[in-house]
Design an enzyme around this catalytic site. Structure first.
Site, PDB file in Angstrom:
ATOM      1  NE  ARG A  22      24.901  69.707 -16.122  1.00  0.00           N
ATOM      2  CZ  ARG A  22      24.384  70.570 -17.001  1.00  0.00           C
ATOM      3  NH1 ARG A  22      23.881  70.142 -18.145  1.00  0.00           N
ATOM      4  NH2 ARG A  22      24.381  71.855 -16.729  1.00  0.00           N
ATOM      5  CG  HIS A  37      23.410  74.771 -13.264  1.00  0.00           C
ATOM      6  ND1 HIS A  37      24.780  74.958 -13.230  1.00  0.00           N
ATOM      7  CD2 HIS A  37      23.106  74.465 -14.563  1.00  0.00           C
ATOM      8  CE1 HIS A  37      25.275  74.766 -14.440  1.00  0.00           C
ATOM      9  NE2 HIS A  37      24.288  74.469 -15.266  1.00  0.00           N
ATOM     10  NE  ARG A  62      23.171  75.986 -23.475  1.00  0.00           N
ATOM     11  CZ  ARG A  62      22.767  75.275 -24.547  1.00  0.00           C
ATOM     12  NH1 ARG A  62      23.092  75.676 -25.746  1.00  0.00           N
ATOM     13  NH2 ARG A  62      22.043  74.187 -24.403  1.00  0.00           N
ATOM     14  CB  THR A  63      27.362  73.458 -18.135  1.00  0.00           C
ATOM     15  OG1 THR A  63      26.145  74.186 -17.955  1.00  0.00           O
ATOM     16  CG2 THR A  63      28.119  73.422 -16.822  1.00  0.00           C
ATOM     17  CE  LYS A  89      34.741  48.158 -17.212  1.00  0.00           C
ATOM     18  NZ  LYS A  89      36.221  48.198 -17.208  1.00  0.00           N
TER      19      LYS A  89
END
Length: 300
Positions: free
Chosen positions: A101, A130, A51-52, A80
């Site tokens: 995120r 959030h 959703r986000t 890496k």
């Protein structure tokens, strides 16, 4: 340049501005089709999201902007050994605004201290905060309750790792006469730092006892990805299940919210109940993120 890392990064006046802007977008989306034309959003998701991530991408596309980025950190140079700071410095060369995120608490805050021209939006940092989900939550509550004052809000489930809950509590506590009811097993209680600044709150393990007095019930899943012990997760995952029987004890106008995804904590039989707002909550997230992007890019 302004960032949105913590829900308290915005004043109440700024939230009001975003609410009005979201209302305008909902009422007349055609007026915003080219508002962010020529702008690029970097969508950096070091942790899984449905959703986000999609709502940020939909938001930018609906504003006429474009999106670059990744949904799998394994496809980037972090495999890496590239540091987060180097990744952010790289992305700033290509983008106007960034939604990130990350699985580590404080990652978005660190990124915001590195950049000089690109606003950073915290799309979730570990089990911490959030804030854009908070924006979606507030827009949904405002549209159906009219204001944020004199509410009894119940938070049920995983309160220890629930970053959406931590964020909403921080934001809505600034309004008048809010009572919080925290419903959880003792292993998943609300952390003390998120209770220390509250004026009124209660704690209980019983959803049945709490639900009759609630104006809003905010359900949450037990987050498997935050547990070290799989046995502990299995023991707690179905501690609360909201079903029609429990819902029969609630007020007729109680709102049910959930940041999603859900597992078993809300029965699908609840979905058609007029008090279930969690699917609308998702859509409000897109409109809220549209408003936020415009505000941070100074395109209001």
């Amino acid at each position: 340049m302004k960032h949105f890392i913590d829900p308290l990064d915005l004043t109440l006046d700024e939230y009001d501005l975003l609410f009005r802007l979201a209302d305008n977008i909902i009422e007349s989306p055609v007026d915003f089709l080219d508002r962010a034309k020529g702008k690029l959003l970097a969508s950096l998701f070091f942790e899984p999201s449905t959703r986000t991530r999609l709502s940020f991408e939909a938001a930018m596309n609906r504003l006429g902007g474009r999106v670059i980025g990744f949904s799998d950190a394994n496809a980037t140079s972090t495999t890496k050994g590239e540091t987060l700071i180097d990744t952010i410095n790289t992305v700033e060369n290509y983008s106007d605004i960034c939604a990130m995120r990350h699985f580590k608490e404080g990652a978005a805050s660190l990124a915001s201290k590195v950049v000089s021209t690109m606003p950073i939006i915290n799309a979730g940092d570990g089990g911490h905060l959030h804030p854009t989900q908070t924006l979606a939550d507030l827009i949904t509550i405002r549209r159906h309750k009219g204001s944020f004052e004199k509410l009894n809000i119940g938070f049920c489930g995983d309160l220890k790792f629930g970053r959406t809950i931590h964020s909403l509590v921080r934001a809505i506590n600034r309004y008048e006469d809010i009572n919080f009811t925290f419903i959880s097993p003792k292993e998943l209680k609300m952390p003390d730092p998120f209770k220390s600044f509250l004026k009124k709150y209660d704690e209980t393990e019983s959803l049945v006892d709490a639900i009759p007095s609630l104006d809003i019930l905010y359900m949450s899943r037990v987050q498997k990805e935050r547990f070290v012990s799989s046995d502990e997760y299995e023991r707690l995952k179905d501690f609360y299940i909201l079903d029609p029987e429990k819902l029969s004890l609630a007020k007729d106008d109680m709102m049910i919210l959930h940041p999603m995804p859900r597992v078993n904590e809300i029965s699908p039989l609840v979905d058609k109940d007029s008090r279930a707002f969690y699917f609308e909550q998702m859509k409000m997230g897109m409109y809220g993120r549209m408003a936020l992007i415009l505000y941070l890019l100074e395109l209001v």
